[in-house]
Write a protein that holds these residues in place. Structure first.
Motif, PDB file in Angstrom:
ATOM      1  N   PHE A   1       0.975  -1.199   0.007  1.00 57.64           N
ATOM      2  CA  PHE A   1       0.011  -0.074  -0.075  1.00 57.64           C
ATOM      3  C   PHE A   1       0.763   1.350  -0.156  1.00 57.64           C
ATOM      4  O   PHE A   1       0.469   2.152  -0.718  1.00 57.64           O
ATOM      5  N   LEU A   2       1.987   1.304   0.809  1.00 56.09           N
ATOM      6  CA  LEU A   2       2.657   2.608   0.628  1.00 56.09           C
ATOM      7  C   LEU A   2       3.284   2.829  -0.547  1.00 56.09           C
ATOM      8  O   LEU A   2       3.457   3.900  -1.150  1.00 56.09           O
ATOM      9  N   ALA A   3       3.782   1.809  -1.301  1.00 56.76           N
ATOM     10  CA  ALA A   3       4.204   1.991  -2.641  1.00 56.76           C
ATOM     11  C   ALA A   3       3.340   2.596  -3.630  1.00 56.76           C
ATOM     12  O   ALA A   3       3.441   3.360  -4.403  1.00 56.76           O
ATOM     13  N   LYS A   4       2.042   2.045  -3.339  1.00 55.43           N
ATOM     14  CA  LYS A   4       0.882   2.070  -4.320  1.00 55.43           C
ATOM     15  C   LYS A   4       0.545   3.932  -4.035  1.00 55.43           C
ATOM     16  O   LYS A   4       0.155   4.334  -5.106  1.00 55.43           O
ATOM     17  N   LEU A   5       0.716   4.256  -2.833  1.00 51.78           N
ATOM     18  CA  LEU A   5       0.280   5.613  -2.710  1.00 51.78           C
ATOM     19  C   LEU A   5       1.154   6.704  -3.526  1.00 51.78           C
ATOM     20  O   LEU A   5       0.530   7.693  -3.967  1.00 51.78           O
ATOM     21  N   ALA A   6       2.190   5.965  -3.867  1.00 54.83           N
ATOM     22  CA  ALA A   6       3.174   6.741  -4.805  1.00 54.83           C
ATOM     23  C   ALA A   6       2.804   6.838  -6.125  1.00 54.83           C
ATOM     24  O   ALA A   6       3.351   7.747  -7.112  1.00 54.83           O
ATOM     25  N   PHE A   7       1.804   5.976  -6.714  1.00 59.16           N
ATOM     26  CA  PHE A   7       1.294   5.710  -7.853  1.00 59.16           C
ATOM     27  C   PHE A   7       0.237   6.953  -8.375  1.00 59.16           C
ATOM     28  O   PHE A   7      -0.422   7.230  -7.510  1.00 59.16           O
ATOM     29  N   THR A   8       0.273   7.257  -9.500  1.00 56.25           N
ATOM     30  CA  THR A   8      -0.691   8.498 -10.234  1.00 56.25           C
ATOM     31  C   THR A   8      -2.051   8.386  -9.521  1.00 56.25           C
ATOM     32  O   THR A   8      -2.531   9.315  -9.076  1.00 56.25           O
ATOM     33  N   PRO A   9      -2.728   7.273  -9.478  1.00 59.57           N
ATOM     34  CA  PRO A   9      -4.202   7.139  -9.019  1.00 59.57           C
ATOM     35  C   PRO A   9      -4.573   7.482  -7.779  1.00 59.57           C
ATOM     36  O   PRO A   9      -5.692   8.084  -7.419  1.00 59.57           O
ATOM     37  N   PHE A  10      -3.514   7.788  -6.823  1.00 61.63           N
ATOM     38  CA  PHE A  10      -3.514   8.056  -5.489  1.00 61.63           C
ATOM     39  C   PHE A  10      -3.357   9.557  -5.354  1.00 61.63           C
ATOM     40  O   PHE A  10      -3.496   9.959  -4.045  1.00 61.63           O
ATOM     41  N   PHE A  11      -3.080  10.526  -6.388  1.00 60.48           N
ATOM     42  CA  PHE A  11      -2.987  12.001  -6.329  1.00 60.48           C
ATOM     43  C   PHE A  11      -4.182  12.448  -5.533  1.00 60.48           C
ATOM     44  O   PHE A  11      -5.290  12.157  -5.872  1.00 60.48           O
ATOM     45  N   MET A  25       5.537 -10.921 -27.902  1.00 62.02           N
ATOM     46  CA  MET A  25       6.563 -10.325 -27.078  1.00 62.02           C
ATOM     47  C   MET A  25       5.902  -9.184 -26.461  1.00 62.02           C
ATOM     48  O   MET A  25       5.230  -8.254 -27.319  1.00 62.02           O
ATOM     49  N   LEU A  26       6.033  -9.329 -25.078  1.00 61.43           N
ATOM     50  CA  LEU A  26       5.304  -7.899 -24.399  1.00 61.43           C
ATOM     51  C   LEU A  26       6.251  -7.791 -23.088  1.00 61.43           C
ATOM     52  O   LEU A  26       7.243  -8.429 -22.982  1.00 61.43           O
ATOM     53  N   GLY A  27       5.951  -6.690 -22.525  1.00 59.12           N
ATOM     54  CA  GLY A  27       6.752  -6.691 -21.191  1.00 59.12           C
ATOM     55  C   GLY A  27       5.993  -5.831 -20.133  1.00 59.12           C
ATOM     56  O   GLY A  27       4.683  -5.479 -20.242  1.00 59.12           O
ATOM     57  N   TRP A  28       6.607  -5.256 -19.077  1.00 60.98           N
ATOM     58  CA  TRP A  28       6.054  -4.491 -18.222  1.00 60.98           C
ATOM     59  C   TRP A  28       7.002  -3.622 -17.493  1.00 60.98           C
ATOM     60  O   TRP A  28       8.436  -4.032 -17.111  1.00 60.98           O
ATOM     61  N   GLY A  29       6.746  -2.432 -17.147  1.00 58.03           N
ATOM     62  CA  GLY A  29       7.594  -1.551 -16.225  1.00 58.03           C
ATOM     63  C   GLY A  29       6.914  -1.235 -14.956  1.00 58.03           C
ATOM     64  O   GLY A  29       5.645  -1.190 -14.950  1.00 58.03           O
ATOM     65  N   ALA A  30       7.638  -1.155 -13.876  1.00 61.45           N
ATOM     66  CA  ALA A  30       7.166  -0.753 -12.613  1.00 61.45           C
ATOM     67  C   ALA A  30       6.274   0.394 -12.533  1.00 61.45           C
ATOM     68  O   ALA A  30       6.615   1.631 -12.769  1.00 61.45           O
ATOM     69  N   ASP A  31       4.952   0.300 -12.071  1.00 62.48           N
ATOM     70  CA  ASP A  31       4.107   1.296 -11.878  1.00 62.48           C
ATOM     71  C   ASP A  31       4.465   1.845 -10.410  1.00 62.48           C
ATOM     72  O   ASP A  31       4.433   3.212 -10.229  1.00 62.48           O
TER      73      ASP A  31
END
Length: 341
Positions: A43-53, A298-304
């Protein structure tokens, strides 16, 4: 339920049945309290993600959750949005009432350029001050130019070659394992990725805490891979397709070249004939994440946000159709882990 009128401190509650957050409460003008329905170690990491502005209450009430919230964003930065020309540019102007040090320039412009060569040319000619997504082939040119500065940026991400197990032969774990063991990933890194890239030992990058806990991925072993294919009934390989979108991503800077390299390795190492198929980007994302591509892609993922759950929960949850039928031994473990704070 929402309590509080205009100018009052907001208190929002919700039933936990279909939500993860039980209550969001403003304690004062600078403090917010969030109550969760169950523990969430990320949760603390998620708080820094855009949707939690955090947005002003009156702006949310005025826009009513419509697109205006995105078209006219509210922030706390030294610049304010002047215009947003979709697909071309975003123009900012200095915000004179900013609470911190003032912006260094009156105007800030972000512009899009699809081609890496075009971005570099603008940087070299001085028409822009900074570019991102530099093509790996251009690293040396920038580093050797005394007028330019090369600024590497840590970017946790992963590129993967996927298949959907509801299509044959991908339902056979021996075939999937043979693909994993039959590709020389170090050769791909050496030829198509910039310095600092590495062969992934786990699905989550090692730069994320606990990202590389547990068993490593399979080593390159084409002999063992061919034996697995033969055991699965494909001693001479089979025909398939490799799908991709021709879009630069940090995790896949040379998609067309990597697709052809995979095609070559599959043929040479495993006897598999793979047709390379390029798709329009939107269609590719829709079809691949919906589990509707009959072949490999081929696909990938970057950290949100910097937590392993950002990689694992999305890809391997019980509700994700991308890889076909999910595995309870994976998603049930993830679900249990997601509540252990």
């Amino acid at each position: 339920m929402v309590e509080g009128g205009s100018g009052d401190l907001l208190d929002v509650t919700a039933e936990c049945k279909d939500n993860k957050v039980k209550e969001i409460k403003a304690l004062d003008g600078m403090t917010v309290e969030v109550s969760l329905c169950k523990p969430d170690p990320a949760f603390l990491a998620k708080l820094a993600f855009t949707p939690f502005f955090i947005q002003p209450q009156e702006w949310i009430e005025q826009t009513g959750g419509t697109g205006d919230l995105l078209e006219h964003p509210i922030g706390t930065a030294p610049y304010k949005l002047e215009s947003w020309n979709r697909g071309d540019s975003i123009i900012f102007k200095r915000f004179d009432d900013y609470w911190g040090d003032p912006a260094k320039t009156e105007t800030l412009v972000f512009r899009w350029a699809a081609e890496g060569a075009a971005r570099l040319l603008e940087l070299q000619s001085g028409t822009v001050d900074y570019i991102v997504k530099l093509s790996p082939d251009d690293y040396d040119a920038v580093e050797s130019d005394p007028n330019l500065q090369f600024l590497p940026v840590p970017n946790p991400n992963i590129m993967y070659l996927a298949m959907t197990n509801t299509f044959e032969p991908w339902g056979d774990v021996r075939v999937r394992k043979a693909i994993a063991m039959g590709i020389d990933r170090q050769r791909i890194i050496d030829n198509f990725y910039p310095d600092g890239s590495e062969v992934a030992s786990h699905f989550t990058p090692c730069s994320i805490p606990n990202g590389c806990t547990g068993d490593d991925w399979y080593d390159f072993d084409p002999e063992a891979a061919r034996a697995l294919l033969a055991e699965a009934g494909y001693p001479d390989g089979f025909k398939t397709k490799i799908f991709y979108r021709d879009v630069f991503r940090v995790y896949l800077p040379e998609p067309g070249l990597v697709a052809v390299e995979l095609q070559s390795q599959l043929k040479d190492n495993l006897g598999i004939d793979a047709e390379v198929v390029v798709m329009e980007s939107g269609e590719f994302i829709d079809e691949s994440t919906g589990g509707r591509l009959d072949g490999m892609y081929m696909l990938g993922w970057g950290a949100d946000y910097l937590h392993v759950t950002n990689f694992l929960d999305f890809h391997f949850s019980r509700s994700n159709p991308q890889f076909g039928d999910p595995f309870p031994e994976i998603y049930e473990t993830l679900e249990e882990a997601s509540t252990i704070a």
